[in-house]
Design a protein around this motif. Structure first.
Motif, mmCIF file in Angstrom:
data_model
loop_
_atom_site.group_PDB
_atom_site.id
_atom_site.type_symbol
_atom_site.label_atom_id
_atom_site.label_comp_id
_atom_site.label_asym_id
_atom_site.label_seq_id
_atom_site.Cartn_x
_atom_site.Cartn_y
_atom_site.Cartn_z
ATOM 1 N N ASP A 222 7.371 -4.554 -3.791
ATOM 2 C CA ASP A 222 8.498 -3.992 -4.569
ATOM 3 C C ASP A 222 8.083 -2.735 -5.329
ATOM 4 O O ASP A 222 8.207 -2.639 -6.557
ATOM 5 C CB ASP A 222 9.062 -5.036 -5.552
ATOM 6 N N ASN A 223 7.536 -1.775 -4.561
ATOM 7 C CA ASN A 223 7.123 -0.490 -5.147
ATOM 8 C C ASN A 223 6.103 -0.647 -6.277
ATOM 9 O O ASN A 223 6.138 0.068 -7.281
ATOM 10 C CB ASN A 223 8.347 0.291 -5.655
ATOM 11 N N GLY A 224 5.214 -1.601 -6.096
ATOM 12 C CA GLY A 224 4.134 -1.784 -7.061
ATOM 13 C C GLY A 224 4.416 -2.764 -8.165
ATOM 14 O O GLY A 224 3.520 -3.094 -8.951
ATOM 15 N N VAL A 225 5.638 -3.263 -8.265
ATOM 16 C CA VAL A 225 5.978 -4.223 -9.316
ATOM 17 C C VAL A 225 5.252 -5.550 -9.093
ATOM 18 O O VAL A 225 4.835 -6.226 -10.033
ATOM 19 C CB VAL A 225 7.508 -4.448 -9.379
ATOM 20 N N ILE A 226 5.105 -5.952 -7.806
ATOM 21 C CA ILE A 226 4.448 -7.231 -7.471
ATOM 22 C C ILE A 226 3.167 -6.939 -6.690
ATOM 23 O O ILE A 226 2.938 -7.475 -5.615
ATOM 24 C CB ILE A 226 5.384 -8.141 -6.653
ATOM 25 N N GLY A 227 2.353 -6.064 -7.191
ATOM 26 C CA GLY A 227 1.093 -5.756 -6.519
ATOM 27 C C GLY A 227 1.130 -4.413 -5.818
ATOM 28 O O GLY A 227 2.160 -4.002 -5.267
ATOM 29 N N LYS A 228 0.005 -3.730 -5.808
ATOM 30 C CA LYS A 228 -0.063 -2.368 -5.268
ATOM 31 C C LYS A 228 -0.737 -2.289 -3.891
ATOM 32 O O LYS A 228 -0.819 -1.200 -3.309
ATOM 33 C CB LYS A 228 -0.833 -1.477 -6.250
ATOM 34 N N GLU A 229 -1.225 -3.431 -3.371
ATOM 35 C CA GLU A 229 -1.995 -3.394 -2.123
ATOM 36 C C GLU A 229 -1.196 -2.847 -0.944
ATOM 37 O O GLU A 229 -1.734 -2.132 -0.088
ATOM 38 C CB GLU A 229 -2.526 -4.784 -1.788
ATOM 39 N N ASP B 34 1.291 -0.656 -0.979
ATOM 40 C CA ASP B 34 1.458 0.793 -1.107
ATOM 41 C C ASP B 34 0.143 1.545 -0.994
ATOM 42 O O ASP B 34 0.086 2.646 -0.434
ATOM 43 C CB ASP B 34 2.113 1.131 -2.453
ATOM 44 N N ASP B 35 -0.918 0.940 -1.514
ATOM 45 C CA ASP B 35 -2.201 1.653 -1.563
ATOM 46 C C ASP B 35 -3.023 1.495 -0.279
ATOM 47 O O ASP B 35 -3.826 2.379 0.046
ATOM 48 C CB ASP B 35 -3.043 1.148 -2.741
ATOM 49 N N ILE B 36 -2.832 0.383 0.438
ATOM 50 C CA ILE B 36 -3.683 0.112 1.604
ATOM 51 C C ILE B 36 -2.871 0.002 2.906
ATOM 52 O O ILE B 36 -3.142 0.732 3.872
ATOM 53 C CB ILE B 36 -4.489 -1.190 1.399
ATOM 54 N N ILE B 37 -1.894 -0.894 2.927
ATOM 55 C CA ILE B 37 -1.191 -1.167 4.180
ATOM 56 C C ILE B 37 -0.409 0.058 4.677
ATOM 57 O O ILE B 37 -0.596 0.516 5.817
ATOM 58 C CB ILE B 37 -0.227 -2.360 4.031
ATOM 59 N N ARG B 38 0.473 0.608 3.838
ATOM 60 C CA ARG B 38 1.335 1.707 4.286
ATOM 61 C C ARG B 38 0.554 2.954 4.711
ATOM 62 O O ARG B 38 0.821 3.510 5.794
ATOM 63 C CB ARG B 38 2.359 2.052 3.197
ATOM 64 N N PRO B 39 -0.407 3.426 3.914
ATOM 65 C CA PRO B 39 -1.162 4.609 4.360
ATOM 66 C C PRO B 39 -1.920 4.370 5.670
ATOM 67 O O PRO B 39 -2.000 5.266 6.510
ATOM 68 C CB PRO B 39 -2.138 4.865 3.201
ATOM 69 N N THR B 40 -2.447 3.174 5.840
ATOM 70 C CA THR B 40 -3.196 2.871 7.063
ATOM 71 C C THR B 40 -2.270 2.845 8.272
ATOM 72 O O THR B 40 -2.606 3.378 9.342
ATOM 73 C CB THR B 40 -3.938 1.524 6.931
ATOM 74 N N LEU B 41 -1.095 2.252 8.118
ATOM 75 C CA LEU B 41 -0.150 2.224 9.226
ATOM 76 C C LEU B 41 0.342 3.629 9.566
ATOM 77 O O LEU B 41 0.555 3.962 10.738
ATOM 78 C CB LEU B 41 1.029 1.309 8.899
ATOM 79 N N SER B 42 0.519 4.465 8.547
ATOM 80 C CA SER B 42 0.928 5.852 8.795
ATOM 81 C C SER B 42 -0.132 6.584 9.620
ATOM 82 O O SER B 42 0.195 7.362 10.528
ATOM 83 C CB SER B 42 1.145 6.593 7.467
ATOM 84 N N GLU B 43 -1.388 6.315 9.315
ATOM 85 C CA GLU B 43 -2.472 6.932 10.075
ATOM 86 C C GLU B 43 -2.501 6.409 11.510
ATOM 87 O O GLU B 43 -2.658 7.176 12.463
ATOM 88 C CB GLU B 43 -3.806 6.669 9.383
ATOM 89 N N ILE B 44 -2.324 5.098 11.658
ATOM 90 C CA ILE B 44 -2.295 4.500 12.998
ATOM 91 C C ILE B 44 -1.151 5.069 13.820
ATOM 92 O O ILE B 44 -1.295 5.333 15.029
ATOM 93 C CB ILE B 44 -2.176 2.964 12.887
ATOM 94 N N ASN B 45 -0.018 5.293 13.176
ATOM 95 C CA ASN B 45 1.170 5.761 13.889
ATOM 96 C C ASN B 45 1.018 7.164 14.484
ATOM 97 O O ASN B 45 1.811 7.568 15.342
ATOM 98 C CB ASN B 45 2.391 5.728 12.977
ATOM 99 N N LYS B 46 0.018 7.896 14.069
ATOM 100 C CA LYS B 46 -0.222 9.223 14.650
ATOM 101 C C LYS B 46 -0.593 9.111 16.127
ATOM 102 O O LYS B 46 -0.326 10.024 16.921
ATOM 103 C CB LYS B 46 -1.327 9.933 13.881
ATOM 104 N N THR B 47 -1.229 7.994 16.490
ATOM 105 C CA THR B 47 -1.614 7.791 17.896
ATOM 106 C C THR B 47 -0.980 6.543 18.509
ATOM 107 O O THR B 47 -0.916 6.414 19.724
ATOM 108 C CB THR B 47 -3.146 7.674 18.021
ATOM 109 N N GLU B 48 -0.527 5.620 17.658
ATOM 110 C CA GLU B 48 0.070 4.368 18.141
ATOM 111 C C GLU B 48 1.464 4.225 17.532
ATOM 112 O O GLU B 48 1.633 3.620 16.470
ATOM 113 C CB GLU B 48 -0.802 3.160 17.745
ATOM 114 N N PRO B 49 2.490 4.773 18.183
ATOM 115 C CA PRO B 49 3.832 4.771 17.578
ATOM 116 C C PRO B 49 4.535 3.423 17.595
ATOM 117 O O PRO B 49 5.583 3.277 16.966
ATOM 118 C CB PRO B 49 4.595 5.783 18.448
ATOM 119 N N TYR B 50 3.975 2.422 18.275
ATOM 120 C CA TYR B 50 4.673 1.141 18.407
ATOM 121 C C TYR B 50 4.088 0.059 17.488
ATOM 122 O O TYR B 50 4.119 -1.123 17.798
ATOM 123 C CB TYR B 50 4.679 0.678 19.868
#
Length: 350
Positions: free
Chosen positions: A222-229, A231-247
């Motif tokens: 919930d945008n950091g209200v219930i933990g920041k992991e 936003d800080d770890i999962i989303r940025p990593t998936l964004s990086e993965i999506n550069k080569t793995e769009p699915y």
């Protein structure tokens, strides 16, 4: 009896089987599976235990099957249920009891079966359930099969729970809840997703797999209200993965993801931790699911349940999941062999 695998004129795959905790239901579900003579049309089973113990259990459960004792896994006889004696003294079986002595025999069986797999005497490994406390010893300090097999067989092991309606991989498996976030790093996320993708392609013949990733926290933080992991770890990593793995998609909030049946839109789901993935998996597939250790250099499957101490020795154990695990190992072995042939470079460099 499944009909997905057809009998071949070639040599049948040799299925190595570890006996699991001797006080649990492992032996019962193994013997019940191979009491059906049609199983020998699909594979040659090799059970790592002891003929005297299995003879006692066969009488105890009033089962009608014959097995052949062999001196070693090098002497396997096709068309027979083979039993490799993995210890000398016949153990005392105390149904339903958690005991270190039972764990000793479980590990003897597992080590023997694993060595046979590495030596090429069997083609795949199917493991009956062990008890995680009973197996702990000076020379065996693993929380379960997965970590031990990763050490012995090489590769990057991933607990991959598979069934017809759903496939779930785990970022972390046997980790205390309080430590989960410490183990979820960008490198681990990339590695586990890559393992799931490769397994879907080579083991399940899915050319372009769609993978969903679940968040760590409720409502993905919930945008950091219930933990920041998230936003800080999962989303940025998936964004990086999506550069080569769009699915690869996510992170999704786990509760609504399953409740809305969104899981049906994906070939596999990657859950953050054990119960987040296994509760919905077992709700949808219990008794018909299989625990497949993806990412190894060899194939290992097991049923989706534990030792069943509460019903051990009573003849009530359902062999369905173990039978499914045998067929899943055979299917994966066939698919992996075909994948290697299809992706082999025909232009060899001299």
């Amino acid at each position: 009896m499944t009909k997905k695998i057809t009998k071949s004129s070639k040599s049948l795959p040799k299925v190595g089987i570890s006996i699991g905790d001797i006080n649990g239901i492992g032996s019962e579900i193994i013997l019940k599976t191979f009491e059906d003579e049609r199983m020998l049309e699909f594979c040659t089973p090799v059970i790592f235990a002891h003929t005297k113990m299995l003879s006692f259990l066969k009488r105890h459960f009033k089962l009608n099957l014959k097995f052949q004792g062999v001196k070693s896994s090098e002497k396997i006889i096709e068309g027979k249920i083979n039993v490799v004696n993995s210890w000398k003294n016949n153990p005392k079986i105390e149904f339903g009891q958690e005991h270190k002595a039972a764990g000793v025999f479980a590990i003897k069986s597992l080590r023997s079966a694993t060595n046979a797999l590495k030596a090429g005497h069997v083609d795949v490994l199917v493991t009956a359930p062990i008890h995680k406390n009973s197996i702990q010893a000076d020379d065996f300090k693993f929380p379960g099969h997965t970590d031990f097999l990763e050490q012995e067989l090489g590769g990057n092991a991933l607990m991959f729970m598979v069934s017809d309606p759903i496939k779930v991989g785990l970022l972390t498996d046997h980790v205390p809840v309080k430590d989960i976030s410490k183990h979820i790093t960008p490198d681990r996320i990339k590695q586990k997703i890559n393992t799931v993708k490769n397994s879907l392609k080579q083991d399940y013949q899915i050319d372009v797999p769609k993978i969903a990733v679940l968040g760590i926290n409720p409502h993905t933080g919930d945008n950091g209200v219930i933990g920041k992991e998230d936003d800080d770890i999962i989303r940025p990593t998936l964004s990086e993965i999506n550069k080569t793995e769009p699915y690869v998609f996510g992170p999704y909030a786990a509760d609504s993801f399953f409740g809305s049946k969104n899981y049906k839109n994906f070939d596999a789901i990657v859950a953050a931790y054990h119960d987040q993935g296994l509760i919905p998996f077992k709700t949808l597939s219990f008794g018909h699911g299989v625990n497949f250790t993806a990412g190894l250099n060899y194939i290992r499957t097991s049923p989706d349940h534990g030792t069943g101490f509460d019903i051990a020795g009573q003849g009530k154990a359902d062999p369905s999941s173990f039978t499914k695990a045998v067929f899943e190992a055979i299917k994966i072995n066939n698919n992996r062999t075909e994948y290697k042939q299809l992706t082999k470079n025909p232009l060899k460099v001299k």
